[in-house]
Scaffold this motif. Sequence first.
Motif, PDB file in Angstrom:
ATOM      1  N   PRO A   1       4.280   5.682  -0.158  1.00  0.00           N
ATOM      2  CA  PRO A   1       4.219   5.378   1.573  1.00  0.00           C
ATOM      3  C   PRO A   1       5.157   4.480   1.721  1.00  0.00           C
ATOM      4  O   PRO A   1       6.142   4.172   1.046  1.00  0.00           O
ATOM      5  N   ASP A   2       5.266   3.809   3.094  1.00  0.00           N
ATOM      6  CA  ASP A   2       6.244   3.059   3.251  1.00  0.00           C
ATOM      7  C   ASP A   2       6.003   1.339   3.316  1.00  0.00           C
ATOM      8  O   ASP A   2       6.744   1.011   3.075  1.00  0.00           O
ATOM      9  N   LEU A   3       5.088   0.873   2.523  1.00  0.00           N
ATOM     10  CA  LEU A   3       4.587  -0.245   2.883  1.00  0.00           C
ATOM     11  C   LEU A   3       3.219  -0.280   1.169  1.00  0.00           C
ATOM     12  O   LEU A   3       2.149   0.440   2.104  1.00  0.00           O
ATOM     13  N   ILE A   4       3.699  -0.959   0.364  1.00  0.00           N
ATOM     14  CA  ILE A   4       1.930  -1.182  -0.218  1.00  0.00           C
ATOM     15  C   ILE A   4       1.467  -2.978   0.163  1.00  0.00           C
ATOM     16  O   ILE A   4       2.434  -3.415  -0.231  1.00  0.00           O
ATOM     17  N   VAL A   5       0.261  -2.958   0.061  1.00  0.00           N
ATOM     18  CA  VAL A   5       0.223  -4.301   0.728  1.00  0.00           C
ATOM     19  C   VAL A   5      -1.374  -4.460  -0.356  1.00  0.00           C
ATOM     20  O   VAL A   5      -2.089  -4.008  -0.391  1.00  0.00           O
ATOM     21  N   LEU A   6      -0.802  -5.530  -0.879  1.00  0.00           N
ATOM     22  CA  LEU A   6      -1.979  -5.916  -2.291  1.00  0.00           C
ATOM     23  C   LEU A   6      -2.277  -7.950  -1.809  1.00  0.00           C
ATOM     24  O   LEU A   6      -2.430  -7.546  -0.520  1.00  0.00           O
ATOM     25  N   ALA A   7      -4.083  -6.914  -1.083  1.00  0.00           N
ATOM     26  CA  ALA A   7      -4.893  -7.360  -0.239  1.00  0.00           C
ATOM     27  C   ALA A   7      -5.998  -7.914  -1.290  1.00  0.00           C
ATOM     28  O   ALA A   7      -6.609  -6.885  -1.088  1.00  0.00           O
ATOM     29  N   GLY A   8      -5.431  -9.249  -2.454  1.00  0.00           N
ATOM     30  CA  GLY A   8      -6.637  -9.335  -3.099  1.00  0.00           C
ATOM     31  C   GLY A   8      -7.006  -8.155  -4.326  1.00  0.00           C
ATOM     32  O   GLY A   8      -7.807  -7.765  -5.255  1.00  0.00           O
TER      33      GLY A   8
ATOM     34  N   ILE B   1       6.370  -3.649  -1.028  1.00  0.00           N
ATOM     35  CA  ILE B   1       5.413  -4.314  -1.321  1.00  0.00           C
ATOM     36  C   ILE B   1       4.937  -5.810  -1.116  1.00  0.00           C
ATOM     37  O   ILE B   1       5.746  -6.958  -1.953  1.00  0.00           O
ATOM     38  N   ILE B   2       3.701  -6.437  -0.374  1.00  0.00           N
ATOM     39  CA  ILE B   2       3.845  -7.660  -0.121  1.00  0.00           C
ATOM     40  C   ILE B   2       2.128  -7.662   0.257  1.00  0.00           C
ATOM     41  O   ILE B   2       1.483  -7.617  -0.729  1.00  0.00           O
TER      42      ILE B   2
END
Length: 213
Positions: free
Chosen positions: A81-88, A105-106
């Motif tokens: 990935p270009d971006l890893i999103v932690l959402a919960g 990572i955000i």
Amino acid sequence: MKRIVFLISGNGTNLQAIIDKCKTGDINANIVSVVSNNPDAFGIERAKSEGIETKVINHKNFKNRDLFDNELFKYIEEVNPDLIVLAGFMRILTPKITDSYFGKIINIHPSLLPKYPGLNTHSKVIENKDSSHGVSIHYVSNELDAGPLIAQATIKTKDKEAIEDLIERVHAAEHKIFPKVIKLICDDQIVLNSEKVIFHDLKTNGVHIDEYY
Ligand code: GRF
């Protein structure tokens, strides 16, 4: 088009908010996979019904955090990935992942960081009779809920507000601010340059987005 991987553990309302903005083209990104450590996470069903690849890596099947993270790392490397999103996502990542992907990572956290890292933020706000509460979006570092801040949304607390109502208002703020931040990152308008968050968008230049709801 940026490739996003989501890591979730639960309901996935933030995931849904981003999926919706990707579908309308507001966010120029492709959600290539949704990963959950919890096999029962409803967010996995949301992803499946949108035709998005899903992966369950159940932490209970691993003897320790390192082994779980190795498996997760291997999968993320495959997906590239270009971006890893932690959402919960309710697991603490080890440096193997946070160091390798620093700046990519955000996380979204339901408090006005640096206030209340960790769990139970809403009850802490109520207990302490805080006059405001909110949401923070930050780059993920080795320290829990403490990486470079990108954006915050603030809400005013109400006298004797039930915790469920407060949580609902925080969620509503999350669903507004998270898509905005992810859009800017996908448009290369926000980047992390060593430890400093750089905003290329003139409106947000030099300061993190701080919105009031
Ligand atoms: C959100 O409140 C987020 O800030 C926190 O976990 C919750 C996830 O909610 N990290 P949802 O699964 O996106 O509905």
